[in-house]
Each structure stands twice: as structure tokens, then as C-alpha cells.
Enzyme design. Structure first.
Site, PDB file in Angstrom:
ATOM      1  CG  ASP A  28      -1.268 -15.264   0.422  1.00  0.00           C
ATOM      2  OD1 ASP A  28      -1.332 -15.980  -0.603  1.00  0.00           O
ATOM      3  OD2 ASP A  28      -0.677 -14.183   0.459  1.00  0.00           O
ATOM      4  CG  HIS A  92      -2.684  -6.605   0.836  1.00  0.00           C
ATOM      5  ND1 HIS A  92      -2.595  -5.786  -0.266  1.00  0.00           N
ATOM      6  CD2 HIS A  92      -1.689  -7.517   0.690  1.00  0.00           C
ATOM      7  CE1 HIS A  92      -1.605  -6.190  -1.051  1.00  0.00           C
ATOM      8  NE2 HIS A  92      -1.022  -7.234  -0.480  1.00  0.00           N
ATOM      9  CG  HIS A  94       1.448  -9.934   3.191  1.00  0.00           C
ATOM     10  ND1 HIS A  94       1.102 -10.949   2.326  1.00  0.00           N
ATOM     11  CD2 HIS A  94       1.595  -8.818   2.436  1.00  0.00           C
ATOM     12  CE1 HIS A  94       1.041 -10.458   1.090  1.00  0.00           C
ATOM     13  NE2 HIS A  94       1.341  -9.173   1.138  1.00  0.00           N
TER      14      HIS A  94
END
Length: 128
Positions: A28, A92, A94
């Protein structure tokens, strides 16, 4: 087309950790903690619970593999996992190295240089 689809298509660069024919993991660029990684299906599907069972379970297996490598590469107490999905309309996961609960809050961000991202991405790859 989501920003993640543009990353999958190579239109936007990323700090790639791993990929196979269905999934991609990359750092990220606005991380909560050093090593914050995103795991995505390459197919653009907005919500995680819209994935069919095979793709959903595959994403979880792929994420687990990445989390294990991440924990070896980044000193932390554990790897936290979050699925929020409001910021990009592309499912998605994390994966966030945790040393304290605040590391999971999406308000605390860490700054890293391009070189730090590249070095960290390679370190995680090496732990796979």
C-alpha cells in the site's frame, strides 16, 4: 475501471510482492504501518462478498501465504487483516503488521521513500 485494475494491467506501477494468474499482492503506497500490503483478485469485482466461493477462498489462501511471509519480513506482534472496501471499488484485503491496536486505524499513516518501498517489497518476496 478501478485503480487496482490499472495496476493489474500495468498502467500504474506498484511495489509488487507476489502474483499468480488470479491474484496480486503489493505494498500500500499510503500505509498504516511499514509492510501494509494489499491482496486483490485480478478480476475487478466491487465487494468481497460478491466474489464467487472459489475466488473468495482463493483470495483468502493467497492472503494467508502473503501474511506468513510478511510476518517473517517485518518485525511485529502479528499481521492484522481488514476488508473495508470503501476507498476503491475493487475487492481487496489489507494485511497490516501490528505492534499496537492503533496500527489498524486508517488514520495513522507511515511515510516511506521509493527505496524503502522497493527494499521492503524484496524482503517480503524473499520470505515467500
Amino acid at each position: 475501471m478501478s485503480i487496482f485494475t490499472k495496476i493489474v494491467n500495468g498502467e500504474i506501477p506498484c511495489y509488487k510482492i507476489a502474483e499468480d494468474d488470479k491474484f496480486l499482492a503489493f505494498l500500500d503506497v499510503n500505509p498504516n504501518a511499514k509492510g501494509h500490503t494489499l491482496c486483490i483478485p485480478k478480476q475487478e469485482i466491487d465487494k468481497i462478498f460478491e466474489l464467487d466461493d472459489v475466488l473468495y477462498l482463493g483470495l483468502m489462501q493467497f492472503s494467508k501465504k502473503i501474511a506468513i511471509a510478511l510476518e517473517k519480513a517485518v518485525p511485529c506482534k502479528r499481521i492484522g487483516m481488514a476488508v473495508i472496501g470503501l476507498e476503491v471499488p475493487h475487492a481487496h484485503v489489507h494485511l497490516i503488521p501490528l505492534n499496537e491496536m492503533d496500527d489498524m486505524r486508517f488514520q495513522n499513516k507511515v511515510s516511506m521513500t521509493k527505496e524503502e518501498f522497493e527494499t521492503l517489497a524484496q524482503k517480503i518476496k524473499d520470505s515467500l
